[in-house]
Scaffold this motif. Structure first.
Motif, PDB file in Angstrom:
ATOM      1  N   THR A   1       4.377   2.896   2.299  1.00 40.17           N
ATOM      2  CA  THR A   1       5.335   2.019   1.624  1.00 40.17           C
ATOM      3  C   THR A   1       5.973   2.727   0.435  1.00 40.17           C
ATOM      4  OG1 THR A   1       4.112   0.044   2.308  1.00 40.17           O
ATOM      5  CG2 THR A   1       5.610  -0.193   0.440  1.00 40.17           C
TER       6      THR A   1
ATOM      7  N   PRO B   1       8.695  -3.977   0.620  1.00 35.13           N
ATOM      8  CA  PRO B   1       8.075  -5.174   0.025  1.00 35.13           C
ATOM      9  C   PRO B   1       9.047  -6.330  -0.148  1.00 35.13           C
ATOM     10  CG  PRO B   1       7.340  -3.204  -1.113  1.00 35.13           C
ATOM     11  CD  PRO B   1       8.403  -2.761  -0.151  1.00 35.13           C
TER      12      PRO B   1
ATOM     13  N   ARG C   1       9.629  -8.642   2.970  1.00 32.48           N
ATOM     14  CA  ARG C   1       8.566  -9.466   3.531  1.00 32.48           C
ATOM     15  C   ARG C   1       8.698 -10.909   3.093  1.00 32.48           C
ATOM     16  NH1 ARG C   1       3.898  -5.160   2.025  1.00 32.48           N
ATOM     17  NH2 ARG C   1       4.619  -3.508   3.415  1.00 32.48           N
TER      18      ARG C   1
END
Length: 598
Positions: free
Chosen positions: A562, A586, A589
């Motif tokens: 990530t 991130p 999501r």
């Protein structure tokens, strides 16, 4: 006490006597090696020499008119100032104490502005040579201080001066000075403004204050070690260098020092600003160079193409004087070679695969065959005379070592693990294959080692990897990526200090800011190269660390992937990397609260 002539001795005669005394002491200290046993003895002699030159300098200032009437020339005053600056520079190279470097700058700048060597320079070859040597040494000081505007000014002066000398002294060969100019031009072409967007030195503006670093649990780390000494050396054919400082060792040297307090941000903040303030703005270097709340810089021995015996002698000296809480960093950058396959091998180490079988174990001189790799620190064809073997370092594992091996044969040094003499060394090992740069045609010869750049300027290394150079960098994009990387380093550092599975070898050095920073940058380097499409799943391109680090920071984890995904997304280069299926940014999501562990 300040020296003064007795009433019966003329001022000029006393001055020449003092000058002769200073010259003799200067010649002696110049012949002494920077690194030898009993550093206190060297320090004591340095202060004796320095005291004499201080007396000489003050005496000529207070009695200038009488001395000029007795025949003192401006060039002779300049020679005294130049030698004082040389003493300061030499003491910086020996101790890494930044204040000595700043004092050298002040004296050299005074020589430049007052033009001590200008009068009669083109009538006296000796005087012209002094001016050339002075500019060359001042260039080195300015490089070390990252005063790039002054470097460019001095380079222009050097060019003009060499051309003028060539016309004036037609019988004299100035080929050596032409080579000096070529060296510095090549050096500056490689060490660009892009490489110095942020200081390579440890900056409290950009890096964590050492007091704020999280500590490893005492149950994991039985002790806390500090980087006290470093030995930096490289040997490559046609490598970029200036004087005896190669590009790779220059970057490592800066990486292991504190950034002078605030000086980087006293500049105008230009798009690709350099370390240090512009040449036009005067700084009180003696006050600005250091933060009194910080510990001293680790001492560094920079060895230019050393003989193997000299390298080992320096290492032995450093080990002898290492404090109980100290660790030594050894940085070696050189081409590798595999040599010998019989019982006459200079190495007594088998490869790690041999140690997996206890029945084979270490060589006992019984004729069992094994191959040992080494680093070439000289020309081929001399057997082991110019080779540094893993076994050469084994006797020194009685003290804590932190090894950084940048070589196509770095994996040979894995053999040290398991045969150490008391302390297991921490090792960061480069890949065995050169990295495929994206589109900039870069190479070690033109820009230095990418592995070393990752350790000293990680985001710049990442940009080089994906084909972004300084000429086309957007600073807003770069700064956004810089913030992401800084946050990731903080997270990785917390992961390591809270891990129950971290090896004590790593746990005991995590409280040292320099070593911690190198380790976190290594994690970034390993993750980037593991996920970069041209090197994906190719072990020969992936650097290693010995002992192994916790699984929670492996490139295969969602957390590490990530980080790389976020940074490549900033640069619009996601297509150049291979990520696990289903990995998302991130912010993309929706209510995903799952752990980012593998």
């Amino acid at each position: 006490m300040q020296a003064q002539p007795t009433p019966n001795i003329p001022v000029s005669e006393f001055y020449w006597t003092l000058l002769h005394k200073a010259d003799k002491k200067f010649s002696k200290i110049r012949e002494l090696p920077y690194y030898h046993r009993n550093r206190h003895e060297y320090d004591a002699y340095f202060y004796k020499v320095f005291k004499v030159y201080t007396q000489l300098w003050k005496f000529q200032q207070e009695n200038r008119q009488k001395l000029v009437e007795a025949g003192l020339r401006r060039s002779e005053i300049g020679e005294i100032a130049s030698r004082i600056a040389q003493l300061y520079l030499g003491q910086y190279m020996r101790t890494s104490e930044a204040s000595y470097l700043s004092e050298a700058y002040i004296f050299y700048e005074a020589i430049l502005s007052r033009e001590y060597f200008k009068e009669g320079m083109f009538q006296d070859l000796g005087l012209a040579s002094k001016q050339l040597r002075f500019i060359s040494r001042f260039l080195m000081v300015c490089l070390l201080l990252n005063r790039r505007e002054m470097v460019q000014q001095l380079l222009n002066q050097l060019r003009v001066l060499v051309d003028e000398c060539k016309r004036t002294f037609q019988e004299t060969d100035f080929k050596e000075w032409k080579l000096v100019i070529q060296e510095i031009v090549r050096f500056l072409k490689a060490d660009t403004a892009f490489m110095n967007i942020r200081p390579l030195r440890y900056s409290l503006v950009l890096d964590c204050h050492p007091d704020s670093l999280p500590h490893v649990s005492a149950s994991v780390a039985k002790r806390s070690l500090r980087l006290r000494d470093a030995i930096l050396s490289s040997y490559h054919h046609n490598e970029v260098k200036f004087s005896e400082l190669t590009l790779d060792t220059f970057r490592m040297l800066q990486c292991l020092e504190w950034e002078p307090s605030g000086s980087f941000y006293q500049s105008s903040g230009a798009k690709n600003g350099q370390n240090g303030a512009p040449a036009s703005s005067r700084i009180n270097y003696s006050q600005d160079i250091a933060d009194p709340t910080l510990p001293p810089n680790p001492r560094k021995a920079v060895l230019y193409r050393p003989s193997v015996t000299h390298f080992l002698a320096v290492l032995a000296t450093v080990c002898e004087e290492l404090p109980p809480d100290g660790v030594i960093l050894i940085y070696l950058s050189a081409s590798g070679a595999g040599m010998y396959s019989d019982a006459t091998s200079p190495s007594t180490l088998a490869y790690p695969s041999d140690r997996l079988n206890p029945s084979r174990g270490q060589s006992k001189g019984d004729g069992s065959s094994f191959q040992a790799g080494c680093l070439q620190f000289g020309t081929h064809g001399n057997g082991g005379m110019n080779s540094i073997y893993p076994s050469d370092l084994v006797p020194f594992t009685r003290r804590p070592l932190f090894l950084v091996i940048d070589s196509d044969n770095s994996e040979a040094f894995e053999a040290i693990n398991g045969v150490q003499k008391g302390e297991t060394p921490a090792m960061l090992l480069s890949s065995s294959s050169s990295y495929p740069f994206a589109s900039i045609g870069s190479s070690r010869q033109s820009s230095g080692s990418l592995f070393t750049i990752f350790l000293t300027a990680p985001l710049q290394a990442f940009c080089l990897l994906i084909g972004i150079s300084g000429s086309d960098i957007d600073m807003d994009t770069y700064n956004k990526a810089e913030k992401l990387l800084s946050s990731s380093f903080s997270d990785w550092g917390s992961t390591l200090v809270t891990s129950d599975t971290i090896d004590p070898v790593w746990a005991q050095i995590l409280s040292d800011p320099f070593l911690r920073r190198l380790l976190l940058r290594f994690l970034f380097c390993r993750a980037a190269l593991s996920l970069y499409a041209p090197t994906f799943n190719k072990k020969e391109f992936i650097p290693k660390c010995i002992p192994c680090l916790p699984a929670s920071v492996l490139p295969t984890t969602a957390a590490c992937q990530t980080v790389i995904l976020q940074i490549v997304n900033v640069f619009g280069a996601t297509g150049k990397f291979v990520f696990s299926e289903g990995l998302e940014l991130p912010e993309n999501r929706q209510g995903d609260s799952e752990s980012m562990s593998s």
